[in-house]
Design an enzyme around this catalytic site. Sequence first.
Site, PDB file in Angstrom:
ATOM      1  CB  SER A   1     -29.488  20.016  11.622  1.00  0.00           C
ATOM      2  OG  SER A   1     -28.816  18.780  11.428  1.00  0.00           O
TER       3      SER A   1
ATOM      4  CG  HIS B   1     -23.920  19.556  14.726  1.00  0.00           C
ATOM      5  ND1 HIS B   1     -23.663  18.502  13.887  1.00  0.00           N
ATOM      6  CD2 HIS B   1     -25.252  19.533  14.955  1.00  0.00           C
ATOM      7  CE1 HIS B   1     -24.800  17.873  13.628  1.00  0.00           C
ATOM      8  NE2 HIS B   1     -25.771  18.476  14.241  1.00  0.00           N
TER       9      HIS B   1
ATOM     10  CD  GLN C   1     -25.330  19.415  10.711  1.00  0.00           C
ATOM     11  OE1 GLN C   1     -26.328  20.113  10.865  1.00  0.00           O
ATOM     12  NE2 GLN C   1     -25.407  18.134  10.494  1.00  0.00           N
ATOM     13  CD  GLU C   2     -22.403  16.034  10.158  1.00  0.00           C
ATOM     14  OE1 GLU C   2     -22.014  14.984   9.592  1.00  0.00           O
ATOM     15  OE2 GLU C   2     -23.496  16.136  10.736  1.00  0.00           O
TER      16      GLU C   2
ATOM     17  CD  GLU D   1     -22.529  15.113  14.491  1.00  0.00           C
ATOM     18  OE1 GLU D   1     -21.763  15.049  13.509  1.00  0.00           O
ATOM     19  OE2 GLU D   1     -23.751  14.883  14.414  1.00  0.00           O
TER      20      GLU D   1
ATOM     21  CG  ASP E   1     -24.600  16.677   6.752  1.00  0.00           C
ATOM     22  OD1 ASP E   1     -25.281  17.224   5.860  1.00  0.00           O
ATOM     23  OD2 ASP E   1     -25.097  16.193   7.790  1.00  0.00           O
TER      24      ASP E   1
ATOM     25  CD  GLU F   1     -25.424  13.563   5.851  1.00  0.00           C
ATOM     26  OE1 GLU F   1     -24.342  12.932   5.970  1.00  0.00           O
ATOM     27  OE2 GLU F   1     -26.163  13.806   6.816  1.00  0.00           O
TER      28      GLU F   1
ATOM     29  CG  ASP G   1     -29.561  13.478   7.485  1.00  0.00           C
ATOM     30  OD1 ASP G   1     -30.466  12.809   7.987  1.00  0.00           O
ATOM     31  OD2 ASP G   1     -28.861  14.267   8.176  1.00  0.00           O
TER      32      ASP G   1
ATOM     33  CE  LYS H   1     -28.809  11.875  11.102  1.00  0.00           C
ATOM     34  NZ  LYS H   1     -29.180  13.283  10.759  1.00  0.00           N
TER      35      LYS H   1
ATOM     36  CG  HIS I   1     -23.455  10.230  15.060  1.00  0.00           C
ATOM     37  ND1 HIS I   1     -22.469  10.912  15.725  1.00  0.00           N
ATOM     38  CD2 HIS I   1     -23.511  10.793  13.826  1.00  0.00           C
ATOM     39  CE1 HIS I   1     -21.957  11.845  14.946  1.00  0.00           C
ATOM     40  NE2 HIS I   1     -22.567  11.789  13.789  1.00  0.00           N
ATOM     41  NE  ARG I   2     -30.375  12.747  14.183  1.00  0.00           N
ATOM     42  CZ  ARG I   2     -31.574  13.147  13.769  1.00  0.00           C
ATOM     43  NH1 ARG I   2     -32.567  12.276  13.717  1.00  0.00           N
ATOM     44  NH2 ARG I   2     -31.804  14.393  13.380  1.00  0.00           N
ATOM     45  CB  SER I   3     -25.825  16.557  16.745  1.00  0.00           C
ATOM     46  OG  SER I   3     -27.177  16.936  16.800  1.00  0.00           O
TER      47      SER I   3
ATOM     48  CE  LYS J   1     -23.602  12.138   9.561  1.00  0.00           C
ATOM     49  NZ  LYS J   1     -24.016  13.382   8.880  1.00  0.00           N
TER      50      LYS J   1
HETATM   51  P1  PGA Z   1     -28.461  16.033  13.690  1.00  0.00           P
HETATM   52  O1  PGA Z   1     -27.310  16.126  12.622  1.00  0.00           O
HETATM   53  O2  PGA Z   1     -28.310  14.777  14.454  1.00  0.00           O
HETATM   54  O3  PGA Z   1     -28.259  17.267  14.500  1.00  0.00           O
HETATM   55  O4  PGA Z   1     -29.768  16.073  12.918  1.00  0.00           O
HETATM   56  C1  PGA Z   1     -26.720  15.028  12.019  1.00  0.00           C
HETATM   57  C2  PGA Z   1     -26.770  15.124  10.521  1.00  0.00           C
HETATM   58  O5  PGA Z   1     -27.329  16.102   9.967  1.00  0.00           O
HETATM   59  O6  PGA Z   1     -26.302  14.232   9.846  1.00  0.00           O
HETATM   60 ZN    ZN Z   2     -27.027  15.303   7.885  1.00  0.00          ZN
END
Ligand code: PGA
Ligand code: ZN
Length: 422
Positions: free
Chosen positions: A40, A153, A161-162, A203, A240, A283, A310, A335, A363-365, A386
């Site tokens: 994302s 994800h 997403q999270e 993740e 998130d 987030e 983010d 990131k 991190h990233r996904s 995270k």
């Molecule tokens: P991404 O997602 O690494 O797929 O961009 C992580 C996030 O949105 O925090």
């Molecule tokens: Zn994010």
Amino acid sequence: RIVSVTAREILDSRGNPTVEAEVALAGGVRACASVPSGASTGAFEAVELRDGDGGRYGGKGVLRAAGNVDGPICEALAGLDATDTTAVDRALLTLDGTPNKVHLGANAMLAASIACARAAAVACNLPLYRFLGGVSAQVLPVPMMNVLNGGAHATNSIDVQEFMIMPVGAPSFGEGVRWCAEVFHALRSLLVEEGLSASVGDEGGCAPDLPGDEQAIEYLLRAMERAGYRPGEDFVLAMDAAASEWKTADGYRLPKAGKSCTADELIEHWRSLAERYPIRSIEDPVGEEDWDAWRRITEALGDRLQLVGDDFFVTNTARLERGMEHGCANAILIKPNQIGTLTETMDAMRTARRNGYASIVSHRSGETSDTLIADLAVALNAGQIKTGAPSRGERVAKYNRLLRIEQELSGGGIWPGKKCFL
Ligand code: PGA
Ligand code: ZN
């Protein structure tokens, strides 16, 4: 002195190619670094250079980026003092010469930037966090563990997403990791008992089909109780939304639920959730270009909630400063591959700190087993990290690196617990 910088194509945790760079110093020290990749991704991130050759990895090959390391980057960095991270990164930025790293690729640049710093730390006989952060590097970050995955994800039915748990009541980092792992196991057995899927998303969090975010939160709270912890006391929740993924021309559309809403309805939804549940951080609650909605939600909820940019800030100091001017958000997700060099990443963290914005290193996904972000969080005393669920090797590698750092720091370092929020 840097003798050579080379690169190769390796695989990330989704089986997509990514760049690994290797630096050799005069005297024989060598170090590698590899970079992650998002799903994302924010529209304003630095460019991840991919080959676009449909005959290899569906166009996702990174041979051109690796070639940029072997060729121009090696030439520009050879002879430089690896311990001067600023000079190394300045050379990379000058060589690239573009605002979004489209020429060399942020993946090529960051891999080289990290490998140089790692080699320099080895040459100085220092752990990486100490090399990057100096003597003041002391704070172990509170994990934001993403134990339930949705959005881009996972292929389940949840749009957010999270869903993350934060062990703010734990007495130390190591105990916090244990608490999270216990809740994660309780969550998996709860889901299995109720006939839901306990298989995991990108993740490492569970990815069951649930009607919506409230049901997901209810499962997390029940898992905490089952593991013997008190929601709101021992743990708080973080989410998130990754709402940039939902943006339409005139509002928002949750793709899995098939529901549409306005920015104000979305803000009201977060307000109502945060009122009913022990949520402490959200987030990307609204879209990356929705400056006005960001300002409104910060005004309405910023005193109670950590509101994390983010996709909104993309680890970019200029966007962060613009957000600060407009009263948007009160925290930034960090990131390194969104911006492309270690120097710029640390600059964003320091700018946040000076202005009272929290930094959450992330991190990233799509990840590798590289543990840079663990050292980076400690180096700048970010206080929060995270890096996924306590599941999947590439996620666990970061927590394990932090467990080693905790043991290495005198007195176990500083654990901020509930004080991790600014
Ligand atoms: P991404 O997602 O690494 O797929 O961009 C992580 C996030 O949105 O925090
Ligand atoms: Zn994010």
